[in-house]
Design a protein around this motif. Structure first.
Motif, PDB file in Angstrom:
ATOM      1  N   TRP A  84       0.916  -1.173  -0.190  1.00 53.02           N
ATOM      2  CA  TRP A  84       0.202   0.088   0.131  1.00 53.02           C
ATOM      3  C   TRP A  84       0.852   1.350  -0.004  1.00 53.02           C
ATOM      4  CZ3 TRP A  84      -3.827  -2.630   3.693  1.00 53.02           C
ATOM      5  CH2 TRP A  84      -4.667  -3.454   3.078  1.00 53.02           C
ATOM      6  N   ASP A  85       2.037   1.214   0.330  1.00 52.79           N
ATOM      7  CA  ASP A  85       3.011   2.250   0.025  1.00 52.79           C
ATOM      8  C   ASP A  85       3.336   2.681  -1.612  1.00 52.79           C
ATOM      9  OD1 ASP A  85       4.578   4.156   1.078  1.00 52.79           O
ATOM     10  OD2 ASP A  85       6.653   3.261   0.405  1.00 52.79           O
ATOM     11  N   LYS A  86       3.180   1.279  -2.177  1.00 54.46           N
ATOM     12  CA  LYS A  86       3.180   1.639  -3.627  1.00 54.46           C
ATOM     13  C   LYS A  86       1.996   1.834  -4.461  1.00 54.46           C
ATOM     14  CE  LYS A  86       4.012  -1.310  -7.572  1.00 54.46           C
ATOM     15  NZ  LYS A  86       3.728  -2.494  -8.177  1.00 54.46           N
ATOM     16  N   GLU A  87       0.863   1.116  -4.066  1.00 53.05           N
ATOM     17  CA  GLU A  87      -0.458   1.278  -4.511  1.00 53.05           C
ATOM     18  C   GLU A  87      -1.077   2.321  -3.956  1.00 53.05           C
ATOM     19  OE1 GLU A  87      -1.897  -2.826  -4.392  1.00 53.05           O
ATOM     20  OE2 GLU A  87      -0.534  -3.412  -5.924  1.00 53.05           O
ATOM     21  N   LYS A  88      -1.336   3.558  -4.564  1.00 48.68           N
ATOM     22  CA  LYS A  88      -1.895   4.682  -4.069  1.00 48.68           C
ATOM     23  C   LYS A  88      -3.482   4.803  -4.613  1.00 48.68           C
ATOM     24  CE  LYS A  88       1.503   5.947  -1.465  1.00 48.68           C
ATOM     25  NZ  LYS A  88       1.588   5.799  -0.157  1.00 48.68           N
ATOM     26  N   SER A  89      -4.311   5.569  -3.898  1.00 47.94           N
ATOM     27  CA  SER A  89      -5.833   5.700  -4.414  1.00 47.94           C
ATOM     28  C   SER A  89      -6.323   4.179  -4.561  1.00 47.94           C
ATOM     29  CB  SER A  89      -5.916   6.429  -5.800  1.00 47.94           C
ATOM     30  OG  SER A  89      -5.137   7.745  -5.462  1.00 47.94           O
ATOM     31  N   TYR A  90      -6.290   3.144  -3.920  1.00 52.47           N
ATOM     32  CA  TYR A  90      -6.495   2.116  -3.956  1.00 52.47           C
ATOM     33  C   TYR A  90      -7.946   1.645  -4.061  1.00 52.47           C
ATOM     34  CZ  TYR A  90      -6.417  -3.276  -2.950  1.00 52.47           C
ATOM     35  OH  TYR A  90      -6.942  -4.410  -3.000  1.00 52.47           O
ATOM     36  N   ARG A  91      -8.752   1.290  -4.828  1.00 52.45           N
ATOM     37  CA  ARG A  91     -10.152   0.692  -4.815  1.00 52.45           C
ATOM     38  C   ARG A  91     -10.521  -0.648  -5.530  1.00 52.45           C
ATOM     39  NH1 ARG A  91     -13.847   4.909  -4.900  1.00 52.45           N
ATOM     40  NH2 ARG A  91     -15.319   3.289  -4.177  1.00 52.45           N
ATOM     41  N   LEU A  92     -11.066  -1.360  -4.555  1.00 50.61           N
ATOM     42  CA  LEU A  92     -11.209  -2.624  -5.215  1.00 50.61           C
ATOM     43  C   LEU A  92     -12.613  -3.217  -5.160  1.00 50.61           C
ATOM     44  CD1 LEU A  92      -9.949  -5.786  -4.903  1.00 50.61           C
ATOM     45  CD2 LEU A  92     -10.309  -5.782  -2.249  1.00 50.61           C
ATOM     46  N   HIS A 116       5.540   3.862  -7.807  1.00 50.64           N
ATOM     47  CA  HIS A 116       6.969   3.259  -8.367  1.00 50.64           C
ATOM     48  C   HIS A 116       7.128   3.404  -9.783  1.00 50.64           C
ATOM     49  CE1 HIS A 116       7.239   0.805  -4.359  1.00 50.64           C
ATOM     50  NE2 HIS A 116       7.268   2.095  -4.133  1.00 50.64           N
ATOM     51  N   ASP A 117       6.198   3.988 -10.300  1.00 49.25           N
ATOM     52  CA  ASP A 117       5.890   3.931 -11.875  1.00 49.25           C
ATOM     53  C   ASP A 117       5.409   5.516 -12.338  1.00 49.25           C
ATOM     54  OD1 ASP A 117       6.176   3.381 -14.385  1.00 49.25           O
ATOM     55  OD2 ASP A 117       4.721   1.788 -14.528  1.00 49.25           O
ATOM     56  N   GLY A 118       5.838   6.477 -11.771  1.00 43.71           N
ATOM     57  CA  GLY A 118       5.214   7.713 -12.271  1.00 43.71           C
ATOM     58  C   GLY A 118       3.946   7.993 -11.936  1.00 43.71           C
ATOM     59  N   VAL A 119       3.316   7.255 -10.692  1.00 38.27           N
ATOM     60  CA  VAL A 119       1.949   7.376 -10.437  1.00 38.27           C
ATOM     61  C   VAL A 119       0.780   7.111 -11.439  1.00 38.27           C
ATOM     62  CG1 VAL A 119       0.503   8.925  -8.984  1.00 38.27           C
ATOM     63  CG2 VAL A 119       2.906   9.307  -8.648  1.00 38.27           C
ATOM     64  N   LYS A 120       1.253   6.188 -12.439  1.00 41.93           N
ATOM     65  CA  LYS A 120       0.407   6.016 -13.708  1.00 41.93           C
ATOM     66  C   LYS A 120      -0.744   5.153 -12.854  1.00 41.93           C
ATOM     67  CE  LYS A 120       4.028   5.649 -17.010  1.00 41.93           C
ATOM     68  NZ  LYS A 120       4.932   4.492 -17.655  1.00 41.93           N
ATOM     69  N   TRP A 121      -1.949   5.333 -13.522  1.00 47.82           N
ATOM     70  CA  TRP A 121      -3.011   4.392 -13.068  1.00 47.82           C
ATOM     71  C   TRP A 121      -3.008   3.180 -13.909  1.00 47.82           C
ATOM     72  CZ3 TRP A 121      -6.516   5.422  -9.388  1.00 47.82           C
ATOM     73  CH2 TRP A 121      -6.866   6.321  -9.066  1.00 47.82           C
ATOM     74  N   GLU A 149      -1.947  -0.948 -17.619  1.00 50.82           N
ATOM     75  CA  GLU A 149      -2.128   0.616 -17.484  1.00 50.82           C
ATOM     76  C   GLU A 149      -3.384   0.883 -18.203  1.00 50.82           C
ATOM     77  OE1 GLU A 149       1.229   3.002 -18.977  1.00 50.82           O
ATOM     78  OE2 GLU A 149       2.681   1.596 -17.753  1.00 50.82           O
ATOM     79  N   ILE A 150      -3.825   1.891 -17.250  1.00 51.38           N
ATOM     80  CA  ILE A 150      -5.248   2.606 -17.806  1.00 51.38           C
ATOM     81  C   ILE A 150      -5.236   3.935 -17.751  1.00 51.38           C
ATOM     82  CG2 ILE A 150      -6.684   0.471 -17.269  1.00 51.38           C
ATOM     83  CD1 ILE A 150      -7.581   2.104 -14.779  1.00 51.38           C
ATOM     84  N   GLU A 151      -5.793   4.883 -18.499  1.00 55.92           N
ATOM     85  CA  GLU A 151      -5.878   6.306 -18.651  1.00 55.92           C
ATOM     86  C   GLU A 151      -6.842   6.415 -17.540  1.00 55.92           C
ATOM     87  OE1 GLU A 151      -3.778   8.259 -20.183  1.00 55.92           O
ATOM     88  OE2 GLU A 151      -2.775   6.380 -21.197  1.00 55.92           O
TER      89      GLU A 151
END
Length: 173
Positions: A84-92, A116-121, A149-151
């Protein structure tokens, strides 16, 4: 109604949604005996608590999460803290796939911003297989998932959206 095995279709579905809510940041009230209890409540903004999540698993719970293998609650807490340090704005969202007396299989989708990847969705598509102890805590969790990756405009689980109300078409099931 108990959420311990043996499961019925109704209790298996309830167990899946309780797990979804817990991973999405539902917290346990002091009067609630476990994270799966109906008296748990959502804290806004959602706060994912690895310690609270770990309580839903047995002390010696066995996990496989993609290529990571772990055992025990301390390892679960450590893993979730890093994740969860890596996965921000997490929705499941989780949905019941199949069940038997003490096992549940779920299909899930979650979206997050990868710190860890430019805050890409990104969106993860996956399946989990759960095995439960007699007290209703999970003793084994096996997860397989794939990220894409998604937009921004492709997101399903935007802020304020009820993840259970999102229409997910057959292409994604």
């Amino acid at each position: 109604m108990s959420l311990a095995p043996p499961f019925t279709r109704e209790t298996a579905h309830q167990k899946v949604k309780k797990a979804q809510n817990l991973w999405n940041g539902k917290q346990v009230l002091p009067s609630a005996p476990s994270p799966f209890h109906p008296k748990s409540r959502l804290i806004h903004p959602p706060f994912r608590d690895p310690q609270a999540v770990a309580k839903a698993y047995t002390e010696s719970s066995i996990w496989r999460n993609r290529s990571t293998f772990l055992e025990g609650q301390p390892a679960i807490v450590d893993f979730l803290t890093r994740r969860w340090d890596k996965e921000k704005s997490y929705r499941l969202r989780k949905e019941l796939f199949a069940f038997s007396d003490d096992k549940i299989a779920v299909q899930f989708w979650y979206e997050y911003q990868d710190a860890h990847d430019g805050v890409k969705w990104k969106r993860c598509y996956g399946l989990e297989h759960w095995t439960f102890a007699a007290d209703g805590r999970m003793r084994k969790r096996m997860m397989s998932g794939n990220d894409i990756e998604i937009e921004e405009h492709e997101r399903w689980f935007k802020d304020g959206v009820d993840v259970d109300k999102v229409e997910i078409g057959e292409t994604h099931w």
